[in-house]
Design a protein around this motif. Structure first.
Motif, PDB file in Angstrom:
ATOM      1  N   ASP A 125     -20.121 140.116  75.543  1.00 39.92           N
ATOM      2  CA  ASP A 125     -20.863 139.714  76.727  1.00 39.92           C
ATOM      3  C   ASP A 125     -20.294 138.370  77.179  1.00 39.92           C
ATOM      4  O   ASP A 125     -20.428 137.360  76.463  1.00 39.92           O
TER       5      ASP A 125
ATOM      6  N   THR B 246     -23.086 135.440  77.355  1.00 39.79           N
ATOM      7  CA  THR B 246     -23.648 134.921  76.106  1.00 39.79           C
ATOM      8  C   THR B 246     -22.612 134.811  74.981  1.00 39.79           C
ATOM      9  O   THR B 246     -22.865 134.174  73.979  1.00 39.79           O
ATOM     10  N   ARG B 247     -21.464 135.474  75.127  1.00 34.21           N
ATOM     11  CA  ARG B 247     -20.426 135.592  74.090  1.00 34.21           C
ATOM     12  C   ARG B 247     -20.902 136.397  72.885  1.00 34.21           C
ATOM     13  O   ARG B 247     -20.270 136.374  71.829  1.00 34.21           O
ATOM     14  N   GLU B 248     -21.971 137.134  73.054  1.00 33.24           N
ATOM     15  CA  GLU B 248     -22.449 137.994  71.966  1.00 33.24           C
ATOM     16  C   GLU B 248     -21.454 139.117  71.714  1.00 33.24           C
ATOM     17  O   GLU B 248     -20.894 139.702  72.638  1.00 33.24           O
TER      18      GLU B 248
END
Length: 484
Positions: free
Chosen positions: A459, A462-464
Motif C-alpha cells: 500500500d 501506508t507502506r503496509e
C-alpha cells in the motif's frame, strides 16, 4: 551436496526509497534524474511516478527480512548502491593501472592507503546502514548475495540528460568512458574491504546487456541515456567486461567469497524453424545477447570488434558463478543487419511472443501474458540455465517472477518454473539456487508503480505489506518440498 538456496531479490533504487519524511532519498543516481525529466514524462518515456514515493525498504528492511524468513527462505539478494556510498567523485584517489598489449586495463591495484582515502570520502551513515542490513540478514540465518551494480550509476559517473543532449561534450557518460571502469573497481574494493565478513556471494553486475540494448540501441523505450549510438554500445560492452574482471580481482583481495555476474540469459527461437535465415537470426541473437559475456568472462574469448572473431584474453576469464535472470523467451526472425558496427544484430523479436505480447492476453502459441505483456514460457528457464551451465560454473536463478497485480498467473508461474529447476537438477545440471522477483512490489524503472511483481502487495500510502495469499502459500510450499 551443496545446499540449495531459496531466496528473494531486490535492488536498491527500486525498493529503498519511500520514507514519509524523505530522509533517505538518494538523489545522486542517474535514474533519479531520468525519471523526473520533463521531456521524458511528456513523451511517455517514463511514467511520472517517483521512487521517493516507494515502498521504503530502507526503514522497513527488518519487516521484509522477517517476511522472507517466514516463507522458509535461506538466502537474500540485495544491492549496495554505489551512489549512496560515494555520492561525490572518487577520481582523486590514485590507484595503479596496468594495460595489456591491446591497451585494455589488465590490472587495477587498490592499496590500503587508497582504501583509507576512500573511507574518508564515503558516506558514513550509508556504510553503517548497509552494515546493519547485512547484520540483520546474518542474524536471521540468511546466506547473503550482494550485487554492486544493478543498472543505476552515480550521477557523477553517468549524467543521462547531459549525455543525451551533448554526447561528445558530456563528462559523465557512464560505461562509455574507460575511467569509470577504474572508479567501479575502487568502489568494489572498498565494498569488499568494508562489508566482506557479512557477504557470502558477490555479483559485480546485474544484466549488463540491458544497459547496452535499451540505453544505446533503443532510444524510445525509456532507458537512460536514451540514444542511438552503436559505437558507444560496443564500448559499453567491452568496458563492462573489463570492469567485472578487475572488480573480481579487487574483491578477492579481501574475501574468499565467490564472485560472479548476473545475466538475463534469454533463449531465442526462430519464428520458422525450417527457415535458415530465421535460424541464423536466433543464433545471432544468442551470440550477441547471451554469449558475448559468457564467453569472455568464463573462457577468456573476447569479441573486441564485435565481428564474430573473438580474441583469447586470459585476464578477462574471471568468474566463479553465473546468475540467470529469467522471465520469458524471444521468438525472432531475420532482418538485414541494423548497424554497420554490430553485424550480428540481424534479428527482430516477433510481436506477440516473449517480451512483445499484449498485456493480460495470450501469445500466438496460446501462452498467457502478464500485466507487462510478457509471455509465460517456463521451458525457456530450462534452456537458458542449461546454456549457462555449459560454461562449467554453478548457476543460480537470480530473478524469476511475473507482473500480476491480481495474483491470477503467479501461483502457477512459480510452480511451473520451479518444476523446470527440478528437471535441471535431475538431469545433472549444476543449478544451486532460485530467487523470486520479488518479495514485495517495487518501482519498476520507467514503468513506475504500474507493474506489480510482489508476493506481497505494498500500500503506497501506508507502506503496509499485504500478502497475495495464493502466491505466498505456493512459494512457501515449493520451498518446503525442495528440489530433490
Amino acid at each position: 551436496m551443496v545446499s540449495f538456496h531459496w531466496g528473494v531479490v531486490q535492488s536498491a533504487f527500486q525498493f529503498e526509497m519511500g520514507d514519509l519524511y524523505r530522509r533517505n532519498v538518494d538523489a545522486r543516481t542517474d535514474w533519479w534524474h531520468w525519471v523526473r525529466d520533463p521531456f521524458n514524462i511528456k513523451n511517455d518515456l517514463v511514467s511520472g511516478d517517483l521512487p521517493e514515493e516507494g515502498i521504503n525498504n530502507y526503514e522497513l528492511y527488518e519487516i521484509d527480512h522477517r517476511l522472507a524468513k517466514d516463507l522458509g527462505l535461506n538466502a537474500y539478494q540485495l544491492t549496495i548502491e554505489w551512489s549512496r556510498i560515494f555520492p561525490c567523485p572518487t577520481w582523486g584517489v590514485k590507484v595503479k593501472v596496468e594495460r595489456d598489449s591491446y591497451g585494455l586495463i589488465k590490472r587495477v591495484k587498490v592499496t590500503k592507503e587508497a582504501l583509507e582515502e576512500l573511507d574518508a570520502l564515503a558516506n558514513r551513515r550509508e556504510v553503517e546502514h548497509y552494515s546493519a542490513v547485512l547484520r540483520n540478514l546474518k542474524k536471521l540465518g540468511f546466506t547473503t548475495f550482494v550485487t554492486l551494480n544493478h543498472q543505476t550509476l552515480p550521477v557523477w559517473v553517468h549524467d543521462p540528460l547531459w549525455t543525451r543532449s551533448d554526447f561528445e561534450g558530456s563528462r559523465a557518460r557512464g560505461w562509455v568512458d574507460e575511467r569509470n571502469v577504474v572508479e567501479f573497481v575502487k568502489f568494489s574494493a572498498y565494498s569488499a574491504w568494508k562489508f566482506g565478513e557479512l557477504v557470502d556471494f558477490w555479483a559485480t553486475f546485474d544484466e549488463p546487456m540491458v544497459t547496452v540494448e535499451l540505453g544505446y540501441l533503443a532510444p524510445y523505450v525509456g532507458w537512460p541515456p536514451g540514444i542511438l549510438n552503436p559505437k558507444a554500445a560496443k564500448r559499453v560492452i567491452i568496458n563492462q567486461m573489463i570492469a567485472h574482471a578487475r572488480a573480481y580481482e579487487a574483491i578477492k583481495e579481501h574475501t574468499k567469497a565467490p564472485v560472479g555476474i548476473i545475466l538475463n540469459i534469454i533463449p531465442a527461437y526462430p519464428l520458422n524453424p525450417k527457415d535458415e535465415r530465421d535460424i541464423k537470426a536466433a543464433e545471432n541473437y544468442d551470440y550477441f545477447h547471451n554469449r558475448l559475456f559468457l564467453e569472455a568472462l568464463n573462457r577468456g574469448r573476447v569479441d573486441l570488434e564485435l565481428d564474430f572473431n573473438p580474441t583469447r584474453i586470459p585476464h578477462l576469464e574471471r568468474n566463479d558463478w553465473i546468475g540467470n535472470n529469467y522471465y520469458t523467451r524471444e521468438v525472432v526472425r531475420w532482418v538485414e543487419p541494423k548497424f554497420e558496427e554490430l553485424p550480428m544484430v540481424s534479428f527482430v523479436g516477433v510481436e506477440g511472443y516473449g517480451y512483445s505480447g499484449e498485456p493480460k492476453s495470450v501469445s500466438p502459441d496460446n501462452n498467457p501474458t502478464s500485466d507487462f505483456g510478457w509471455e509465460v514460457y517456463p521451458g525457456g528457464l530450462y534452456d537458458s540455465t542449461a546454456e549457462a551451465a555449459g560454461y562449467g560454473r554453478p548457476v543460480y536463478i537470480t530473478e524469476n517472477g511475473v507482473a500480476d497485480s491480481k495474483d491470477v498467473l503467479r501461483p502457477r508461474y512459480i510452480e511451473e518454473h520451479v518444476r523446470e529447476v527440478r528437471k535441471l537438477i535431475e538431469n545433472g545440471i549444476d543449478v544451486r539456487g532460485y530467487f523470486h522477483w520479488a518479495l514485495t512490489d517495487n518501482y519498476e524503472w520507467a514503468m513506475g508503480f504500474k507493474i506489480r511483481f510482489g508476493l506481497y502487495e505494498v500500500d503506497l500510502i501506508t507502506r503496509e505489506r499485504i500478502p497475495r495469499r495464493r502466491s505466498v502459500e505456493t512459494y512457501r510450499k515449493v520451498v518446503e518440498e525442495g528440489v530433490e
